[in-house]
Design an enzyme around this catalytic site. Structure first.
Site, PDB file in Angstrom:
ATOM      1  N   LYS A 111       0.884  -1.184   0.011  1.00 38.68           N
ATOM      2  CA  LYS A 111      -0.175   0.082  -0.061  1.00 38.68           C
ATOM      3  C   LYS A 111       0.950   1.189   0.024  1.00 38.68           C
ATOM      4  CE  LYS A 111      -4.592   0.386   0.040  1.00 38.68           C
ATOM      5  NZ  LYS A 111      -5.399  -0.484  -0.404  1.00 38.68           N
TER       6      LYS A 111
HETATM    7  N1  GLU Z   1      -7.044  -0.092  -3.595  1.00 31.65           N
HETATM    8  C1  GLU Z   1      -7.812  -1.136  -3.952  1.00 31.65           C
HETATM    9  C2  GLU Z   1      -7.842  -2.115  -2.831  1.00 31.65           C
HETATM   10  O1  GLU Z   1      -7.833  -1.423  -1.690  1.00 31.65           O
HETATM   11  C3  GLU Z   1      -7.223  -1.815  -5.231  1.00 31.65           C
HETATM   12  C4  GLU Z   1      -5.799  -2.483  -5.235  1.00 31.65           C
HETATM   13  C5  GLU Z   1      -5.184  -2.748  -6.552  1.00 31.65           C
HETATM   14  O2  GLU Z   1      -5.960  -2.861  -7.311  1.00 31.65           O
HETATM   15  O3  GLU Z   1      -3.912  -3.102  -6.469  1.00 31.65           O
HETATM   16  O4  GLU Z   1      -8.047  -3.261  -2.855  1.00 31.65           O
END
Ligand code: GLU
Length: 421
Positions: A111
């Site tokens: 993240k």
């Molecule tokens: N931000 C989204 C999540 O929390 C998508 C992450 C992604 O597609 O890599 O799942």
């Protein structure tokens, strides 16, 4: 057990607390449990950001946390938010690990976060922050190492700037470095709608598990951004009655059902839901207490709390946001037999189509919308069934079952890889 003051934050403690409880229940090897409590690699940057006024230069903090590098590249969004910190990003990276493992995509969790209020930035400022942050983390991202995506406060345009900055740096176009890009740059069809659609694919199954007929189930959705909006559209298409939606301006409520397309069009033209005709406009927080069958918190973390959990009337909660339910609220809701489809399962449609996007970019071969949505449905439905089977056989709630599935897969991979050197 490692002490990790670096990540001190309420959200990190929630993520570790949740993990530790399930690890103990599973009898997980203690060495592996310790390894999984802390992210493998964390990058913290502080960089200068020049405002449009030119003279004003602000120092901004940014983070990229890679929780697990065992099974493939790491994967996860980047959020732009005024209060994001290292602990929050570390917690979200850990949840991404379980999420990827639950749907079976070959990534570890990651993240990113930039501590800035995107609503206060001009388009040019947003672009400068994005490009500079990308440069700051350029050595830790890449199509085979770590692949960012959108999250709170970021979107397709931000991903396009990230892709461009990375590509300028290496000297050729690298679409696979990021997902959630515009289709013109190698983005996947149906990625934008994927999280909202994915969670609504689980509605009939959740209804069946709770002995409710899925047709016409009344549904309230907190949040009308990339997740909530497309969940509302998908819910309506699947025959649910969407009676309430909300954004930061407040909530629309019509017990006879909202016209979701009209509300979406209204937001495109007026930015916020406020002022939309054909519905009552109520306080945003009231959405959690409405007499509905299904509640979908699809905006931000920590909205279902110890204080409002007892006022929830819904029989099913499908978590679109990451960590919308505090541990205390989770216990209260479970005690009242509310069926919760947890975030790490319910919102995994986003990362699933991100995986499809990465596969298409790497193979340079693109799929149709039908292929993409069909495969998404298949994966979501299978993941739900697997988790529900564990919940039934182990006599645990769906969150615990989802964690068992995710942790088991990761632990198996770690065990067979062994320790280097
Ligand atoms: N931000 C989204 C999540 O929390 C998508 C992450 C992604 O597609 O890599 O799942």
């Amino acid at each position: 057990m490692p002490t990790a003051h670096e990540f001190d934050s309420p959200m990190y403690h929630e993520a570790v607390g949740q993990f530790s409880e399930v690890a103990e229940l599973m009898g997980l090897d203690e060495n592996i449990a310790d390894r999984l409590k802390v992210p493998q690699k964390s990058t913290v940057v502080a960089f200068p950001f020049r405002h449009d006024t030119y003279a004003e230069v602000e120092t901004i903090f940014g983070y990229r946390v890679q929780h697990l590098t065992t099974m493939g590249p790491t994967k996860g969004g980047i959020r732009f938010a005024p209060d994001v910190d290292l602990g929050e990003v570390a917690a979200l990276a850990m949840w991404m690990t379980w999420k990827c493992a639950i749907v079976g995509v070959p990534f570890g969790g990651a993240k990113g976060g930039v501590r800035v209020d995107p609503m206060a930035l001009s388009r040019a400022e947003l672009q400068r922050v994005t490009r500079r942050f990308t440069m700051e983390i350029i050595n830790v991202i890449g199509p085979e190492t770590d692949i960012p995506a959108p999250d709170l406060g970021t979107n397709e345009q931000v991903m396009a700037w990230l892709m461009d900055t990375y590509s300028q740096h290496v000297g050729h176009a690298v679409p696979a470095v990021v997902t959630g890009k515009p289709p013109a740059l190698g983005g996947s069809v149906a990625r934008r709608e994927a999280t909202g659609r994915g969670l609504m694919f689980l509605l009939p199954q959740a209804a069946a598990a709770r002995d409710i007929k899925p047709e016409g189930v009344t549904t309230a959705i907190h949040g009308f951004g990339n997740v909530g909006r497309y969940a509302a559209v998908a819910g309506e298409q699947m025959g649910a009655k969407v009676v309430a939606v909300s954004d930061i301006s407040g909530a629309l409520y019509n017990p006879d059902g909202l016209n979701v397309d009209a509300a979406a069009k209204w937001v495109d033209e007026h930015r916020f839901l406020e002022g939309f005709p054909d519905a009552d406009f109520i306080d945003g927080d009231k959405i959690f207490e409405l007499p509905v069958d299904v509640l979908v918190p699809a905006a931000i973390q920590g909205v279902l709390t110890e204080d409002n959990a007892d006022s929830v009337q819904a029989k099913i909660v499908i978590e679109g946001a990451n960590n919308p339910t505090t541990l205390a609220a989770d216990k209260k809701l479970r005690g009242r037999e509310v069926f919760i489809v947890p975030d790490i399962l319910a919102n995994a449609g986003g990362v699933t189509v991100s995986y499809f996007e990465w596969v298409q970019d790497v193979q340079k071969y693109f799929w149709t919308e039908n292929e993409t949505v069909g495969r998404l449905r298949e994966i979501m439905v299978r993941a739900f069934d697997d988790v529900h089977t564990i919940a039934t056989s182990e006599n645990v709630d769906m969150r615990t079952a989802a964690l068992i599935k995710g942790i088991r897969r990761v632990a198996d991979a770690k065990l067979v890889r062994g320790v280097f050197p």
